[in-house]
Write a protein that holds these residues in place. Structure first.
Motif, PDB file in Angstrom:
ATOM      1  N   ARG A  66       3.490  10.715  -9.042  1.00  0.00           N
ATOM      2  CA  ARG A  66       2.777  10.978 -10.295  1.00  0.00           C
ATOM      3  C   ARG A  66       1.972  12.278 -10.270  1.00  0.00           C
ATOM      4  O   ARG A  66       1.842  12.931 -11.296  1.00  0.00           O
ATOM      5  N   VAL A  67       1.407  12.647  -9.121  1.00  0.00           N
ATOM      6  CA  VAL A  67       0.607  13.879  -9.067  1.00  0.00           C
ATOM      7  C   VAL A  67       1.474  15.128  -8.954  1.00  0.00           C
ATOM      8  O   VAL A  67       0.968  16.238  -9.068  1.00  0.00           O
ATOM      9  N   ARG A  68       2.754  14.958  -8.729  1.00  0.00           N
ATOM     10  CA  ARG A  68       3.740  16.052  -8.732  1.00  0.00           C
ATOM     11  C   ARG A  68       3.349  17.243  -7.879  1.00  0.00           C
ATOM     12  O   ARG A  68       3.431  18.396  -8.298  1.00  0.00           O
ATOM     13  N   GLY A  69       2.832  16.960  -6.683  1.00  0.00           N
ATOM     14  CA  GLY A  69       2.518  18.027  -5.747  1.00  0.00           C
ATOM     15  C   GLY A  69       1.214  18.762  -6.018  1.00  0.00           C
ATOM     16  O   GLY A  69       0.916  19.747  -5.354  1.00  0.00           O
ATOM     17  N   LYS A  70       0.428  18.304  -6.963  1.00  0.00           N
ATOM     18  CA  LYS A  70      -0.842  18.962  -7.283  1.00  0.00           C
ATOM     19  C   LYS A  70      -1.930  18.606  -6.279  1.00  0.00           C
ATOM     20  O   LYS A  70      -2.916  19.302  -6.165  1.00  0.00           O
ATOM     21  N   LYS A  71      -1.745  17.510  -5.575  1.00  0.00           N
ATOM     22  CA  LYS A  71      -2.663  17.072  -4.517  1.00  0.00           C
ATOM     23  C   LYS A  71      -1.831  16.793  -3.271  1.00  0.00           C
ATOM     24  O   LYS A  71      -0.667  16.418  -3.358  1.00  0.00           O
ATOM     25  N   THR A  72      -2.460  16.965  -2.111  1.00  0.00           N
ATOM     26  CA  THR A  72      -1.756  16.672  -0.865  1.00  0.00           C
ATOM     27  C   THR A  72      -1.635  15.155  -0.696  1.00  0.00           C
ATOM     28  O   THR A  72      -2.356  14.387  -1.338  1.00  0.00           O
ATOM     29  N   ASP A  73      -0.740  14.742   0.180  1.00  0.00           N
ATOM     30  CA  ASP A  73      -0.568  13.310   0.444  1.00  0.00           C
ATOM     31  C   ASP A  73      -1.865  12.700   0.958  1.00  0.00           C
ATOM     32  O   ASP A  73      -2.199  11.562   0.614  1.00  0.00           O
ATOM     33  N   ARG A  74      -2.597  13.440   1.764  1.00  0.00           N
ATOM     34  CA  ARG A  74      -3.871  12.937   2.306  1.00  0.00           C
ATOM     35  C   ARG A  74      -4.885  12.723   1.190  1.00  0.00           C
ATOM     36  O   ARG A  74      -5.608  11.741   1.172  1.00  0.00           O
ATOM     37  N   LYS A  93      -3.893   9.661  -0.703  1.00  0.00           N
ATOM     38  CA  LYS A  93      -4.219   8.477   0.092  1.00  0.00           C
ATOM     39  C   LYS A  93      -5.713   8.172   0.000  1.00  0.00           C
ATOM     40  O   LYS A  93      -6.121   7.011  -0.125  1.00  0.00           O
ATOM     41  N   LYS A  94      -6.531   9.219   0.023  1.00  0.00           N
ATOM     42  CA  LYS A  94      -7.974   9.026  -0.104  1.00  0.00           C
ATOM     43  C   LYS A  94      -8.317   8.466  -1.483  1.00  0.00           C
ATOM     44  O   LYS A  94      -9.181   7.600  -1.609  1.00  0.00           O
ATOM     45  N   MET A  95      -7.637   8.950  -2.530  1.00  0.00           N
ATOM     46  CA  MET A  95      -7.849   8.410  -3.875  1.00  0.00           C
ATOM     47  C   MET A  95      -7.516   6.925  -3.921  1.00  0.00           C
ATOM     48  O   MET A  95      -8.258   6.133  -4.507  1.00  0.00           O
ATOM     49  N   LEU A  96      -6.416   6.534  -3.283  1.00  0.00           N
ATOM     50  CA  LEU A  96      -6.000   5.133  -3.274  1.00  0.00           C
ATOM     51  C   LEU A  96      -7.002   4.263  -2.526  1.00  0.00           C
ATOM     52  O   LEU A  96      -7.362   3.175  -2.986  1.00  0.00           O
ATOM     53  N   VAL A  97      -7.481   4.728  -1.391  1.00  0.00           N
ATOM     54  CA  VAL A  97      -8.499   3.976  -0.639  1.00  0.00           C
ATOM     55  C   VAL A  97      -9.761   3.835  -1.476  1.00  0.00           C
ATOM     56  O   VAL A  97     -10.375   2.761  -1.521  1.00  0.00           O
ATOM     57  N   THR A  98     -10.139   4.899  -2.171  1.00  0.00           N
ATOM     58  CA  THR A  98     -11.321   4.850  -3.032  1.00  0.00           C
ATOM     59  C   THR A  98     -11.130   3.844  -4.162  1.00  0.00           C
ATOM     60  O   THR A  98     -12.049   3.085  -4.487  1.00  0.00           O
ATOM     61  N   VAL A  99      -9.942   3.800  -4.741  1.00  0.00           N
ATOM     62  CA  VAL A  99      -9.657   2.821  -5.798  1.00  0.00           C
ATOM     63  C   VAL A  99      -9.752   1.408  -5.234  1.00  0.00           C
ATOM     64  O   VAL A  99     -10.327   0.514  -5.868  1.00  0.00           O
ATOM     65  N   MET A 100      -9.219   1.206  -4.040  1.00  0.00           N
ATOM     66  CA  MET A 100      -9.298  -0.118  -3.421  1.00  0.00           C
ATOM     67  C   MET A 100     -10.746  -0.522  -3.178  1.00  0.00           C
ATOM     68  O   MET A 100     -11.131  -1.661  -3.433  1.00  0.00           O
ATOM     69  N   GLU A 101     -11.548   0.406  -2.708  1.00  0.00           N
ATOM     70  CA  GLU A 101     -12.960   0.122  -2.444  1.00  0.00           C
ATOM     71  C   GLU A 101     -13.705  -0.154  -3.750  1.00  0.00           C
ATOM     72  O   GLU A 101     -14.504  -1.080  -3.821  1.00  0.00           O
ATOM     73  N   PHE A 112       0.839  -1.197   0.000  1.00  0.00           N
ATOM     74  CA  PHE A 112       0.000   0.000   0.000  1.00  0.00           C
ATOM     75  C   PHE A 112       0.874   1.247   0.000  1.00  0.00           C
ATOM     76  O   PHE A 112       0.640   2.183  -0.769  1.00  0.00           O
ATOM     77  N   GLU A 113       1.891   1.261   0.832  1.00  0.00           N
ATOM     78  CA  GLU A 113       2.785   2.420   0.928  1.00  0.00           C
ATOM     79  C   GLU A 113       3.562   2.624  -0.374  1.00  0.00           C
ATOM     80  O   GLU A 113       3.800   3.764  -0.772  1.00  0.00           O
ATOM     81  N   ARG A 114       3.965   1.530  -1.050  1.00  0.00           N
ATOM     82  CA  ARG A 114       4.678   1.658  -2.325  1.00  0.00           C
ATOM     83  C   ARG A 114       3.776   2.266  -3.402  1.00  0.00           C
ATOM     84  O   ARG A 114       4.200   3.150  -4.145  1.00  0.00           O
ATOM     85  N   VAL A 115       2.538   1.795  -3.484  1.00  0.00           N
ATOM     86  CA  VAL A 115       1.591   2.342  -4.459  1.00  0.00           C
ATOM     87  C   VAL A 115       1.312   3.805  -4.136  1.00  0.00           C
ATOM     88  O   VAL A 115       1.253   4.646  -5.040  1.00  0.00           O
ATOM     89  N   LEU A 116       1.163   4.119  -2.867  1.00  0.00           N
ATOM     90  CA  LEU A 116       0.918   5.493  -2.448  1.00  0.00           C
ATOM     91  C   LEU A 116       2.092   6.401  -2.826  1.00  0.00           C
ATOM     92  O   LEU A 116       1.890   7.497  -3.361  1.00  0.00           O
ATOM     93  N   ALA A 117       3.315   5.946  -2.580  1.00  0.00           N
ATOM     94  CA  ALA A 117       4.495   6.751  -2.910  1.00  0.00           C
ATOM     95  C   ALA A 117       4.578   7.002  -4.417  1.00  0.00           C
ATOM     96  O   ALA A 117       4.906   8.115  -4.857  1.00  0.00           O
ATOM     97  N   ASP A 118       4.262   5.988  -5.210  1.00  0.00           N
ATOM     98  CA  ASP A 118       4.279   6.157  -6.661  1.00  0.00           C
ATOM     99  C   ASP A 118       3.201   7.151  -7.102  1.00  0.00           C
ATOM    100  O   ASP A 118       3.439   7.999  -7.965  1.00  0.00           O
ATOM    101  N   ALA A 119       2.025   7.070  -6.504  1.00  0.00           N
ATOM    102  CA  ALA A 119       0.939   7.991  -6.853  1.00  0.00           C
ATOM    103  C   ALA A 119       1.286   9.424  -6.455  1.00  0.00           C
ATOM    104  O   ALA A 119       0.997  10.364  -7.204  1.00  0.00           O
ATOM    105  N   VAL A 123      -8.572   9.171   6.503  1.00  0.00           N
ATOM    106  CA  VAL A 123      -8.927   9.976   5.325  1.00  0.00           C
ATOM    107  C   VAL A 123     -10.416  10.262   5.215  1.00  0.00           C
ATOM    108  O   VAL A 123     -10.859  10.980   4.339  1.00  0.00           O
ATOM    109  N   GLY A 124     -11.207   9.683   6.122  1.00  0.00           N
ATOM    110  CA  GLY A 124     -12.625   9.984   6.158  1.00  0.00           C
ATOM    111  C   GLY A 124     -13.489   9.184   5.206  1.00  0.00           C
ATOM    112  O   GLY A 124     -14.527   9.648   4.762  1.00  0.00           O
ATOM    113  N   VAL A 125     -13.039   7.982   4.853  1.00  0.00           N
ATOM    114  CA  VAL A 125     -13.835   7.109   3.995  1.00  0.00           C
ATOM    115  C   VAL A 125     -14.543   6.104   4.892  1.00  0.00           C
ATOM    116  O   VAL A 125     -13.906   5.424   5.689  1.00  0.00           O
TER     117      VAL A 125
END
Length: 142
Positions: A97-105, A108-116, A87-94, A139-141
């Motif tokens: 990829r977003v290059r600072g356009k989104k916060t880490d939180r 992380k919420k996007m990744l949890v949503t993808v998992m769900e 999970f942490e490896r996928v999160l670090a890669d994401a 993350v509030g999911v």
């Protein structure tokens, strides 16, 4: 695709991503709808959108989500479970990829949503703590 249509799509991409160089799903949908109205096939418009975003340095949210989904599918493999390290490896890669356009939180919420959304919620939990439930709470999911 004619040069006029391509120029219009490039202009629409620039208008929507001007402030943050990030094309989210709603902006992508709007651009694709304009392309369809101009008579461009959906797949051709999607390919042009991805090419322009890559060339201009824009981040395309759907590409980040697709990469997350593919990485999760490859990681799950035979065990059918996601471990904390994966999970942490996928999160670090994401995050990269977003290059600072989104916060880490937000990432992380996007990744949890993808998992769900993909049903990859079986996780390797410890004896006394389920890390995935803690991440979802953070993350509030629901």
């Amino acid at each position: 695709m004619t040069t006029d249509v391509k120029a219009r799509l490039v202009n629409e991409i620039h208008l929507r991503g001007y402030d943050d160089k990030y094309i989210d799903r709603n902006e992508e949908r709007e651009i694709l709808q304009i392309a369809i109205q101009l008579g461009v096939a959906v797949e051709a418009a999607r390919a042009d959108l991805a090419a322009v975003c890559t060339a201009e340095g824009y981040v395309l949210e759907s590409a980040v989500v697709q990469a997350m989904s593919e990485q999760l599918a490859a990681m799950v493999g035979a065990s059918g479970r996601v471990d904390r390290g994966g999970f942490e490896r996928v999160l670090a890669d994401a995050v990269r990829r977003v290059r600072g356009k989104k916060t880490d939180r937000e990432v992380k919420k996007m990744l949890v949503t993808v998992m769900e959304d993909t049903g990859r919620t079986r996780v390797k939990a410890g004896w006394f703590r389920n890390w995935y439930k803690a991440v979802k709470r953070e993350v509030g999911v629901p």
